[in-house]
Design an enzyme around this catalytic site. Sequence first.
Site, short mmCIF file in Angstrom:
data_model
loop_
_atom_site.label_atom_id
_atom_site.label_comp_id
_atom_site.label_asym_id
_atom_site.label_seq_id
_atom_site.Cartn_x
_atom_site.Cartn_y
_atom_site.Cartn_z
N LYS A 112 -4.88 3.15 -3.14
CA LYS A 112 -4.39 2.24 -2.46
C LYS A 112 -5.05 2.03 -0.17
O LYS A 112 -5.23 0.69 0.33
CB LYS A 112 -3.14 2.99 -1.89
CG LYS A 112 -2.23 3.13 -2.11
CD LYS A 112 -1.65 1.51 -3.33
CE LYS A 112 -0.56 1.57 -3.42
NZ LYS A 112 -0.46 0.08 -4.25
N SER B 252 1.00 -1.22 0.05
CA SER B 252 0.11 -0.31 0.42
C SER B 252 1.47 1.36 -0.11
O SER B 252 2.23 0.95 -0.63
CB SER B 252 -0.82 0.04 1.47
OG SER B 252 -2.03 1.11 1.45
N SER B 253 0.44 2.44 0.50
CA SER B 253 0.82 3.48 0.66
C SER B 253 1.08 4.87 1.74
O SER B 253 -0.41 4.21 2.32
CB SER B 253 1.24 4.64 -0.77
OG SER B 253 1.70 5.79 -0.74
N TYR C 242 -5.51 8.34 -6.34
CA TYR C 242 -3.85 7.14 -5.64
C TYR C 242 -4.75 6.60 -4.67
O TYR C 242 -4.25 5.25 -4.08
CB TYR C 242 -2.67 7.72 -5.69
CG TYR C 242 -1.78 6.73 -5.45
CD1 TYR C 242 -0.98 5.68 -6.23
CD2 TYR C 242 -0.67 6.90 -4.62
CE1 TYR C 242 0.24 5.07 -5.52
CE2 TYR C 242 -0.05 6.64 -3.14
CZ TYR C 242 0.86 5.25 -3.94
OH TYR C 242 1.40 4.82 -3.93
#
Length: 290
Positions: free
Chosen positions: A181, A163-164, A177
Amino acid sequence: MDGSNTVTAAVPSRMLEGKLAVISGAARGLGAAIARNLASKGCSLILNYKSTTSDQLAAALAAELHEKHNVRCVPIRADITSEADCAALIDAAKEAFQGPDQKFQIDIVINNAGVGSLAPLGSIRPDHFHEHMTTNVLGPILLTQACLPYLPHDRSGRIVNVSSIGSFIGLPAQGVYAASKGALESITKVWAAELAERATVNAINPGPIMTELYMCQTLETKKLLARWNPITPLSQVNESDTEEVKKLAEEIGGGRAAYDWEVAGTVGMLCSPECRWTTGSVVSSNGGLR
């Protein structure tokens, strides 16, 4: 027993010997670093990548890991957003790794492939949305579904979704984005419940990493990401850092991105036999920001 005579069992350096991992987006960047980490622990690898431009990179990485760690590494080009390509990937993997007893097992799945580009509210196009959701959400779903029949049935399997930190901190222009995620993190929790008797399922949420993807960003974007460095405990630059990192820290106003091997280490930890009691989690791999 006297403490001086206590024997502590050492963790074997090749703790993943005999296991097979599928890594998407494995030809470069974080994916390649994860491949190096798992190979160093004795794991055989399927190095998945999408583009013909990565053919030589993937082949070179496979040769490197075989020579250095004596593990089998097979690069397979396939688009994980395509059911047909995912099926072809599994067919190629079975051809390479299926034993004479017809046994074939995938022990580890690393959903690393992804896309990320900036689009502030007011400029988001449908194709931008669909590209991110297809690659970052549908891709992991289709790849994991293709691997599903071959996962273990004894809780020894490991799935790690990349993920982020962007899904948490709300960076400007990362709406689509971050949404993709965030969806992947939610899927992680669902899969952890669905696959409880077969595999642990966790996600990691790295921030900026010193890879090609980060280095090709504009200086303005790097400065935007660097806003969080003052409150990220491990982001401070010290003498042991590379000259490249020190120079970049000056340009962005202080602090550094992660080295790829630092984040890959978190993935390697989650893939270890010792991590069988951790599942459904988003494990922070961002220097302490979250």
